[in-house]
Write a protein that holds these residues in place. Structure first.
Motif, PDB file in Angstrom:
ATOM      1  N   CYS A 133     -85.114  87.677 -57.408  1.00 44.24           N
ATOM      2  CA  CYS A 133     -85.225  86.348 -56.806  1.00 44.24           C
ATOM      3  C   CYS A 133     -84.889  85.258 -57.828  1.00 44.24           C
ATOM      4  O   CYS A 133     -85.381  85.270 -58.949  1.00 44.24           O
ATOM      5  CB  CYS A 133     -86.617  86.119 -56.231  1.00 44.24           C
ATOM      6  SG  CYS A 133     -86.706  84.518 -55.403  1.00 44.24           S
ATOM      7  N   ALA A 176     -84.813  81.870 -56.590  1.00 39.44           N
ATOM      8  CA  ALA A 176     -85.155  80.617 -55.914  1.00 39.44           C
ATOM      9  C   ALA A 176     -86.268  79.884 -56.677  1.00 39.44           C
ATOM     10  O   ALA A 176     -86.778  80.366 -57.693  1.00 39.44           O
ATOM     11  CB  ALA A 176     -85.561  80.887 -54.466  1.00 39.44           C
ATOM     12  N   GLU A 177     -86.637  78.715 -56.148  1.00 36.69           N
ATOM     13  CA  GLU A 177     -87.396  77.723 -56.917  1.00 36.69           C
ATOM     14  C   GLU A 177     -88.720  78.227 -57.500  1.00 36.69           C
ATOM     15  O   GLU A 177     -88.977  78.065 -58.695  1.00 36.69           O
ATOM     16  CB  GLU A 177     -87.659  76.518 -56.005  1.00 36.69           C
ATOM     17  CG  GLU A 177     -88.047  75.288 -56.760  1.00 36.69           C
ATOM     18  CD  GLU A 177     -88.148  74.089 -55.837  1.00 36.69           C
ATOM     19  OE1 GLU A 177     -88.943  73.197 -56.134  1.00 36.69           O
ATOM     20  OE2 GLU A 177     -87.461  74.079 -54.800  1.00 36.69           O
ATOM     21  N   SER A 178     -89.545  78.836 -56.655  1.00 37.99           N
ATOM     22  CA  SER A 178     -90.857  79.258 -57.138  1.00 37.99           C
ATOM     23  C   SER A 178     -90.709  80.294 -58.257  1.00 37.99           C
ATOM     24  O   SER A 178     -91.403  80.220 -59.285  1.00 37.99           O
ATOM     25  CB  SER A 178     -91.683  79.815 -55.975  1.00 37.99           C
ATOM     26  OG  SER A 178     -92.820  80.452 -56.478  1.00 37.99           O
ATOM     27  N   CYS A 179     -89.809  81.238 -58.041  1.00 40.62           N
ATOM     28  CA  CYS A 179     -89.587  82.253 -59.082  1.00 40.62           C
ATOM     29  C   CYS A 179     -88.960  81.628 -60.325  1.00 40.62           C
ATOM     30  O   CYS A 179     -89.286  82.023 -61.448  1.00 40.62           O
ATOM     31  CB  CYS A 179     -88.735  83.397 -58.532  1.00 40.62           C
ATOM     32  SG  CYS A 179     -89.653  84.454 -57.386  1.00 40.62           S
ATOM     33  N   CYS A 206     -85.377  83.664 -52.404  1.00 41.52           N
ATOM     34  CA  CYS A 206     -86.716  83.711 -51.815  1.00 41.52           C
ATOM     35  C   CYS A 206     -86.924  84.943 -50.951  1.00 41.52           C
ATOM     36  O   CYS A 206     -86.225  85.182 -49.980  1.00 41.52           O
ATOM     37  CB  CYS A 206     -87.105  82.450 -51.049  1.00 41.52           C
ATOM     38  SG  CYS A 206     -88.910  82.436 -50.810  1.00 41.52           S
ATOM     39  N   LEU A 207     -87.907  85.707 -51.353  1.00 41.51           N
ATOM     40  CA  LEU A 207     -88.269  86.937 -50.647  1.00 41.51           C
ATOM     41  C   LEU A 207     -89.552  86.744 -49.853  1.00 41.51           C
ATOM     42  O   LEU A 207     -90.094  87.704 -49.314  1.00 41.51           O
ATOM     43  CB  LEU A 207     -88.481  88.056 -51.678  1.00 41.51           C
ATOM     44  CG  LEU A 207     -87.246  88.428 -52.493  1.00 41.51           C
ATOM     45  CD1 LEU A 207     -87.644  89.196 -53.750  1.00 41.51           C
ATOM     46  CD2 LEU A 207     -86.296  89.255 -51.647  1.00 41.51           C
ATOM     47  N   GLY A 208     -90.059  85.510 -49.829  1.00 41.59           N
ATOM     48  CA  GLY A 208     -91.342  85.280 -49.179  1.00 41.59           C
ATOM     49  C   GLY A 208     -92.498  85.809 -50.018  1.00 41.59           C
ATOM     50  O   GLY A 208     -93.588  86.054 -49.506  1.00 41.59           O
ATOM     51  N   LEU A 209     -92.249  86.011 -51.293  1.00 37.41           N
ATOM     52  CA  LEU A 209     -93.287  86.544 -52.193  1.00 37.41           C
ATOM     53  C   LEU A 209     -93.622  85.521 -53.268  1.00 37.41           C
ATOM     54  O   LEU A 209     -93.976  85.889 -54.395  1.00 37.41           O
ATOM     55  CB  LEU A 209     -92.769  87.812 -52.884  1.00 37.41           C
ATOM     56  CG  LEU A 209     -92.435  89.004 -52.005  1.00 37.41           C
ATOM     57  CD1 LEU A 209     -91.670  90.052 -52.798  1.00 37.41           C
ATOM     58  CD2 LEU A 209     -93.720  89.602 -51.445  1.00 37.41           C
ATOM     59  N   CYS A 210     -93.496  84.231 -52.910  1.00 38.95           N
ATOM     60  CA  CYS A 210     -93.633  83.173 -53.921  1.00 38.95           C
ATOM     61  C   CYS A 210     -94.976  83.259 -54.652  1.00 38.95           C
ATOM     62  O   CYS A 210     -95.054  82.933 -55.838  1.00 38.95           O
ATOM     63  CB  CYS A 210     -93.471  81.810 -53.278  1.00 38.95           C
ATOM     64  SG  CYS A 210     -91.970  81.668 -52.311  1.00 38.95           S
ATOM     65  N   SER A 260     -94.608  85.332 -57.728  1.00 40.78           N
ATOM     66  CA  SER A 260     -93.431  85.044 -58.566  1.00 40.78           C
ATOM     67  C   SER A 260     -93.703  85.456 -60.013  1.00 40.78           C
ATOM     68  O   SER A 260     -94.853  85.366 -60.467  1.00 40.78           O
ATOM     69  CB  SER A 260     -93.137  83.544 -58.553  1.00 40.78           C
ATOM     70  OG  SER A 260     -92.842  83.109 -57.257  1.00 40.78           O
ATOM     71  N   ALA A 265     -90.380  87.519 -58.594  1.00 43.58           N
ATOM     72  CA  ALA A 265     -90.377  88.690 -57.726  1.00 43.58           C
ATOM     73  C   ALA A 265     -88.977  89.300 -57.598  1.00 43.58           C
ATOM     74  O   ALA A 265     -87.967  88.660 -57.893  1.00 43.58           O
ATOM     75  CB  ALA A 265     -90.894  88.292 -56.343  1.00 43.58           C
TER      76      ALA A 265
HETATM   77  S1  FES Z   1     -88.990  81.829 -54.611  1.00 46.69           S
HETATM   78 FE1  FES Z   1     -88.975  83.906 -55.235  1.00 46.69          FE
HETATM   79  S2  FES Z   1     -90.111  84.867 -53.659  1.00 46.69           S
HETATM   80 FE2  FES Z   1     -90.049  82.795 -53.021  1.00 46.69          FE
END
Ligand code: FES
Length: 159
Positions: free
Chosen positions: A84, A86-89, A125-129, A132, A134
């Motif tokens: 992942c 995306a932002e949170s990760c 984003c895997l929905g596992l924020c 993170s 993830a």
């Molecule tokens: S940003 Fe990585 S799982 Fe949501």
């Protein structure tokens, strides 16, 4: 002869997928998804069949396949590792995680190890924020990745 048979079979299976999706609005992307599901990638031999059915050029189909990194142009490795980005990760160090995977596997994103063991891909984003940073190994979620876990995943992916 075997190559020609494979190409004929790909064309026939592609034509069947195209027929099922031709009436959808904006059918090209769903058709490409269907083909990737069927073959694990979008084979070159599928392109003229799609182009002919949609009345567009083969270059246009090729352009779309190249634009979207989700479409693989070659078969994936035995394992697929999606990291992942995306932002949170990102905020939890996914750049360093990706760098470590690249270094240990000796490949970049969108590449497959020479021994065919693993394909490395980014995912957004895997929905596992909450867990993170993830990743997914062959569809199995793995979270809170640290160096030890990364090394275990690499060992598993190389098996
Ligand atoms: S940003 Fe990585 S799982 Fe949501």
């Amino acid at each position: 002869m075997a190559v020609q048979q494979a190409s004929t079979e790909i064309a026939a299976r592609t034509a069947s997928i195209v027929r099922r999706m031709l009436d959808l609005e904006g059918p090209l992307l769903p058709i490409l998804h269907g083909i990737q599901e069927e073959f694990g990638h979008v084979p070159q031999d599928a392109l003229p069949v799609i182009a002919g059915a949609l009345n567009i050029s083969r270059a246009e189909v090729h352009g779309v396949v190249s634009f979207y990194h989700d479409y693989r142009k070659a078969p994936a490795g035995r394992h697929v590792l999606k990291v992942c980005q995306a932002e949170s990760c990102q905020s939890m160090g996914s750049d360093a995680v990706a760098a470590k995977f690249r270094q240990l596997l000796g490949i970049d994103f969108h590449e497959t190890a020479k021994d065919g063991s693993v394909t490395l891909e980014p995912v957004y984003c895997l929905g596992l924020c909450a867990c993170s940073p993830a990743a997914l190994l062959d569809g199995r979620p793995v979270g809170r990745l640290d160096d030890e876990e990364i090394e275990e995943i690499v060992a598993e992916a190389r098996s």
